[in-house]
Motif scaffolding. Structure first.
Motif, short mmCIF file in Angstrom:
data_model
loop_
_atom_site.label_atom_id
_atom_site.label_comp_id
_atom_site.label_asym_id
_atom_site.label_seq_id
_atom_site.Cartn_x
_atom_site.Cartn_y
_atom_site.Cartn_z
N ILE A 8 -3.63 -8.48 5.44
CA ILE A 8 -2.05 -8.57 4.38
C ILE A 8 -2.41 -9.31 3.57
CG2 ILE A 8 -0.24 -10.27 4.69
CD1 ILE A 8 -0.34 -9.76 7.93
N GLY A 9 -2.14 -8.59 2.03
CA GLY A 9 -2.52 -8.83 0.92
C GLY A 9 -1.43 -10.07 0.56
N GLN A 10 -1.27 -11.14 -0.85
CA GLN A 10 0.21 -11.40 -1.11
C GLN A 10 0.75 -10.37 -1.91
OE1 GLN A 10 1.48 -14.75 -0.54
NE2 GLN A 10 3.07 -13.96 -1.60
N GLY A 11 -0.03 -9.35 -3.25
CA GLY A 11 0.82 -8.81 -3.67
C GLY A 11 0.84 -8.93 -5.17
N GLY A 41 -3.97 -1.91 5.80
CA GLY A 41 -3.69 -2.90 4.69
C GLY A 41 -2.24 -2.53 4.41
N GLY A 42 -1.72 -4.49 3.72
CA GLY A 42 -0.39 -4.27 3.54
C GLY A 42 -0.17 -5.31 2.33
N PRO A 70 -4.79 -12.68 7.33
CA PRO A 70 -4.03 -12.74 5.64
C PRO A 70 -5.22 -13.12 4.89
CG PRO A 70 -4.48 -15.34 7.15
CD PRO A 70 -4.37 -13.71 8.33
N LEU A 71 -5.98 -11.64 4.33
CA LEU A 71 -7.19 -11.77 3.26
C LEU A 71 -6.52 -12.89 2.30
CD1 LEU A 71 -9.08 -10.46 3.17
CD2 LEU A 71 -7.71 -8.72 1.67
N TYR A 80 3.89 -15.45 5.50
CA TYR A 80 2.42 -14.61 6.36
C TYR A 80 3.54 -14.00 7.73
CZ TYR A 80 -0.71 -14.26 2.31
OH TYR A 80 -0.90 -13.96 1.10
N PRO A 81 2.95 -15.35 8.53
CA PRO A 81 3.96 -14.96 10.04
C PRO A 81 5.52 -15.05 10.07
CG PRO A 81 3.38 -17.36 9.12
CD PRO A 81 3.03 -16.79 8.35
#
Length: 281
Positions: A8-11, A41-42, A70-71, A80-81
């Protein structure tokens, strides 16, 4: 078959960051393929693929349990959660185990030390900025004679500024100060000091960190970004350092690269994945 790994990336709106994230996902997919585990990944926002699309794709391929990781180098917030809870509501059969963020793992600190040493030995000076597509971009230029033959500067005359992203969460900012201390004691003790700065949101900024080093008597300062991938955040670090350096030409300011897509970082992520699997009752 093991549950898939979902990074999971923030973006962000930066293509360079998204491209390196994609390359890192591909690296992990190649590594974990030997263990018969899928990798996807997203992003939470602003970039593609979105987390919701990645989860939907995994569920469509028959995966109903996964490890969400979380990356991030930093402490992650509730978003994230919360995002994974929303995905569970969309897909009632979905179950997931939540992995730890990367944090100051000893291997991450060792990678920072490599970037620090590269900057100390290979980069003569900061490279100037030019506008590309309306955005500041760094470009390589020929170094002048003064750049090619700087006076000898001892490590004890060299300071380091570790730069984190900056957050509204005081605990997250305190964690960056902790990383700076760990980095100094484990990999940079020969240097004058390791100071902490932030890209935005909270002080001190990069100029503030550089000014503190100058007042301490440093002749050279190496800026080390505590960031995973290149992109707009790294350019902001370099731009702030460059702007400060323009007013202090007597100070040799150098900027290190980010950690980046590499095998050692993949090792850390895989360990977090295996750790999450072992915690399942």
């Amino acid at each position: 078959m093991k549950p898939p790994l979902l990074l999971i990336g923030q973006g962000s709106n930066d293509d360079a960051d998204s491209a390196e994230f994609g390359r890192f996902v591909h690296r992990l997919r190649c590594r974990l393929d030997q263990k018969a585990a899928d990798v996807s990944g997203g992003y939470l926002e602003r970039a593609t693929p979105r987390l919701s699309d990645s989860v939907a794709s995994l569920v469509a391929r028959g995966h109903h349990r996964l490890v969400a990781l979380p990356l991030s180098l930093n402490r992650v917030g509730e978003e994230y959660p919360a995002a994974m809870e929303r995905e569970q509501q969309r897909h009632p059969t979905l179950m997931y185990d939540y992995g730890r963020h990367l944090g100051p793992d000893p291997r991450v600190l060792a990678l920072l030390a490599e970037r620090l040493n590269d900057a100390a030995t290979e980069m003569p000076r900061l490279r100037p900025l030019e506008l590309v597509g309306g955005r500041p971009r760094l470009r390589a230029v020929e170094a002048g004679i003064a750049d090619l033959h700087p006076g000898h500067i001892e490590p004890g005359e060299t300071a380091v500024v570790l730069v984190g992203e900056g957050s509204t969460d005081p605990s997250a900012n305190a964690e960056i100060h902790r990383v700076s201390r760990l980095f100094w004691e484990t990999h940079a003790y020969d240097f004058m000091t390791v100071e902490t700065a932030f890209v935005s949101v909270t002080p001190p900024g990069v100029p503030g960190g550089l000014e503190r080093c100058r007042r301490l008597g440093a002749k050279r300062v190496i800026v080390v970004p505590y960031l995973l991938f290149a992109g707009g955040m790294l350019e902001r670090v370099w731009a702030q350092a460059l702007a400060y350096g323009a007013g202090h030409p007597e100070l040799d300011i150098r900027c290190a690269e980010v950690i980046g897509d590499c095998e050692t970082l993949a090792d850390v992520v895989i360990d977090r994945y295996e750790e999450a699997l072992q915690l399942v009752p």
